[in-house]
Design an enzyme around this catalytic site. Structure first.
Site, short mmCIF file in Angstrom:
data_model
loop_
_atom_site.label_atom_id
_atom_site.label_comp_id
_atom_site.label_asym_id
_atom_site.label_seq_id
_atom_site.Cartn_x
_atom_site.Cartn_y
_atom_site.Cartn_z
N ARG A 145 45.53 49.94 43.12
CA ARG A 145 44.70 48.55 43.13
C ARG A 145 45.74 47.54 43.30
O ARG A 145 46.71 47.52 42.52
CB ARG A 145 43.95 48.46 41.88
CG ARG A 145 43.17 47.08 41.86
CD ARG A 145 42.37 47.00 40.75
NE ARG A 145 41.99 45.78 40.38
CZ ARG A 145 42.38 45.08 39.13
NH1 ARG A 145 43.26 45.52 38.57
NH2 ARG A 145 41.90 43.81 38.91
N ARG B 203 39.34 30.91 37.39
CA ARG B 203 40.48 31.27 36.62
C ARG B 203 41.43 29.99 36.04
O ARG B 203 41.03 29.08 36.97
CB ARG B 203 41.50 32.18 37.19
CG ARG B 203 41.18 33.75 37.18
CD ARG B 203 42.14 34.52 37.86
NE ARG B 203 41.75 35.84 37.81
CZ ARG B 203 42.03 36.81 36.93
NH1 ARG B 203 43.02 36.28 35.98
NH2 ARG B 203 41.90 37.98 37.05
N LYS C 262 31.79 44.82 41.74
CA LYS C 262 32.54 44.92 40.56
C LYS C 262 31.21 44.06 39.77
O LYS C 262 30.76 43.15 39.95
CB LYS C 262 33.47 44.04 40.33
CG LYS C 262 35.00 44.69 40.98
CD LYS C 262 36.24 43.88 40.80
CE LYS C 262 36.63 43.57 39.30
NZ LYS C 262 37.97 42.84 39.35
N THR D 20 38.65 47.87 32.52
CA THR D 20 38.93 47.06 31.25
C THR D 20 39.25 47.46 30.02
O THR D 20 38.41 48.26 29.66
CB THR D 20 37.81 45.80 31.30
OG1 THR D 20 37.58 45.45 32.54
CG2 THR D 20 38.45 44.67 30.58
#
Length: 562
Positions: free
Chosen positions: A32, A73, A216, A274
């Site tokens: 990834r 972010r 996702k 995660t």
């Protein structure tokens, strides 16, 4: 053999060819690239090096590009890390600055959408802020829960669903990059509803690309619209970091199980991501809790597990992959004891995959061989999580890389031929060369008509690999391979006779084949006890053999083959 697939994230810890080849050999199936870190030039180098590393290892490893969508972010921070102290004031701004403990930049302007009292979480909830004042260009917050934070960390606002367009200019540039570099998967961050996936597909079409999209799932909105998202996407990733921030943490295990169940019902591959081995970023061994978490994800039906910081910036990236491989192999032995079967409802291809899986189980087949042009057959078989080995033959290298996400699938190249029989023969020969099959293996074959439309599987066949010379009633447990002889004065390990010889003759050989169906049970019992494998009633076997021929006896299936 490991069935669960492993996705690693490339980064500073894995950016040279030596480390890339090492991590592939350790067990990585997909690499990834996270577009949140680095720039397009750096990512171009990563792609080129990784393709070279894959070629070096002679493995078809997929590459996944993770685009950020409407993700929020923080910006860069001074000295790569700052400390935010509880009770202090922190200003959030959309101005592009280097962040300090007093002022932090965001990649989007949130002022129009926030109110006094809103809770802002940074870095998967590790930092907690409370909005005390909203200005035109900045937001004044109080630090409720402090700590250290690096740059470019995720931002979540509890209870807010921002109306940002899904694709940014940066995302569009990366989609163009993906098409140009023949990337195998797009991971779409912060999907909210099915239309977000549609926007990506539309953009890819404009760039003349067709790349599978992994949605996702990291927002409450995505959970609400999961059925439609699964219809249009090619798989899902349960991204537990942001998802765990969006809801009470105690609800996360149930939601994970629910999302996996929904994806399995639609035969779409699933990834758990995660904090898989978070402690191994800095420590050489995992915690017991992490190992249990990995095992439970596999037992719940996940196709793949994804490592993020563990391999991108961690001190022990190779070791982390090796831990996943060991835990996966062990957990899969429990998995097979549960006799799972996920019935798929749909058209001909779904029914053929159901039948192939059940047939393989009932016959205790050695492998299911899927001949595929689109990868659909392999995906449908993989959904069942069979104990039987899944082999996937295709002439398309791109499809071979894309099946790297499917649980249990082992792919290899074969020739594109005109007829089904020619294609099957070629595939079996290639599987034998790669030692994926052995002569005498019983296999279940699924395929479509070579001249028919792609994506339709309508053929199922049972076949024994090799030339079958005859069948009979077998005694003994050991499979025997050796040279044929017709008498005691000839050299050989397998005696072939028309009638049953005396016991002392039987005990001189590893295997015995008798044409006649008449036998003495007492003699058979004594010979088998001494480890001799015997097969009785193999008609006309003497006509097919000459002294010195090398053959095999499979007592489990009662066959003699060359």
């Amino acid at each position: 053999m490991k069935r669960t697939k492993i996705i690693i994230t490339l980064g500073p810890a894995i950016e040279n060819i030596h480390m890339m080849t090492s991590i592939i050999r350790a067990g990585a199936d997909i690499a990834r690239i996270n577009t949140a870190h680095g720039n397009i030039t750096y990512h171009q180098h990563l792609v080129e090096r990784f393709k070279e590393a894959s070629k070096k290892t002679k493995k078809f490893i997929g590459i996944m590009l993770d685009i950020k969508g409407p993700e929020i972010r923080t910006g860069e921070v001074e000295n790569n890390e700052i400390e935010l102290k509880e009770g202090k004031t922190l200003l959030l701004t959309s101005e592009n600055i280097i962040g300090t403990s007093k002022r932090l930049s965001l990649n989007r302007s949130l002022s129009p959408f926030l109110d006094k009292g809103d809770i802002v979480l940074l870095d998967n909830g590790k930092i907690k802020l409370k909005v005390i004042k909203v200005k035109k260009d900045e937001i004044v917050t109080q630090i409720i829960q402090g700590g250290k934070i690096k740059g470019k960390r995720g931002v979540n606002v509890l209870g807010k669903d921002f109306p940002f367009p899904y694709l940014t200019r940066k995302d569009l540039n990366y989609l163009q990059f993906a098409v140009k570099n023949e990337i195998d998967f797009i991971a779409a961050s912060f999907v909210r509803r099915a239309n977000d996936i549609f926007e990506i597909k539309k953009a890819l079409t404009e760039f003349k690309g067709n790349i599978p999209i992994i949605a996702k799932i990291e927002t409450k909105s995505a959970i609400k619209h999961i059925e439609e998202i699964l219809w249009i996407s090619d798989g899902i990733m349960v991204a537990r970091g942001d998802l765990g921030v969006e809801m009470p943490v105690e609800e996360l295990p149930e939601v994970q199980k629910y999302l996996l169940k929904m994806a399995i019902a639609q035969a779409k591959p699933t990834i758990i991501a995660t904090q898989i081995l978070e402690t191994m970023i800095n420590q050489p061994i995992p915690t017991r809790a992490e190992v249990s978490d990995i095992a439970n994800a596999i037992l719940d039906g996940a196709d793949a597990l994804m490592l993020s910081g563990e391999t991108a910036i961690g001190k022990y990236p190779i070791e982390a992959v090796k831990v996943l491989v060991k835990v996966a192999k062990k957990t899969e032995t429990f998995f097979f004891k549960t006799s799972l079967f996920f019935e798929l409802k749909g058209g001909i291809s779904h029914n053929v995959s159901n039948a192939a899986t059940l047939l393989a189980k009932e016959m205790e087949a050695d492998a299911i061989l899927c001949l595929t042009r689109s990868g659909k057959t392999a995906r449908l078989i993989s959904r069942h999580k069979p104990k039987t080995k899944i082999l996937v033959a295709t002439y398309n290298e791109k499809i071979l890389r894309q099946i790297s996400i499917l649980w249990g699938a082992q792919g290899f190249l074969t020739k594109k031929l005109l007829t089904t029989d020619e294609t099957i023969t070629s595939a079996i020969q290639n599987a034998l060369k790669k030692r994926l099959l052995k002569k005498g293996n019983t296999i279940i074959i699924t395929s479509g008509e070579p001249s028919g439309p792609s994506g339709i599987t309508n053929i199922i066949r049972v076949q024994v690999v090799g030339d079958i010379l005859g069948k009979g009633v077998a005694f003994g447990k050991r499979r025997v391979r050796g040279k044929v002889c017709f008498g005691m004065n000839e050299r050989g390990e397998i005696l072939v006779r028309k009638e049953m010889p005396e016991i002392f003759t039987l005990l001189s050989f590893k295997g015995v084949i008798i044409e006649n169906e008449i036998f003495n049970p007492e003699i058979i019992k004594k010979a088998v006890k001494k480890g001799v494998t015997i097969i009785i009633g193999v008609k006309n076997i003497l006509k097919h053999l000459k002294p010195g021929d090398v053959i095999q006896i499979d007592p489990k299936r009662g066959i003699v083959f060359r």
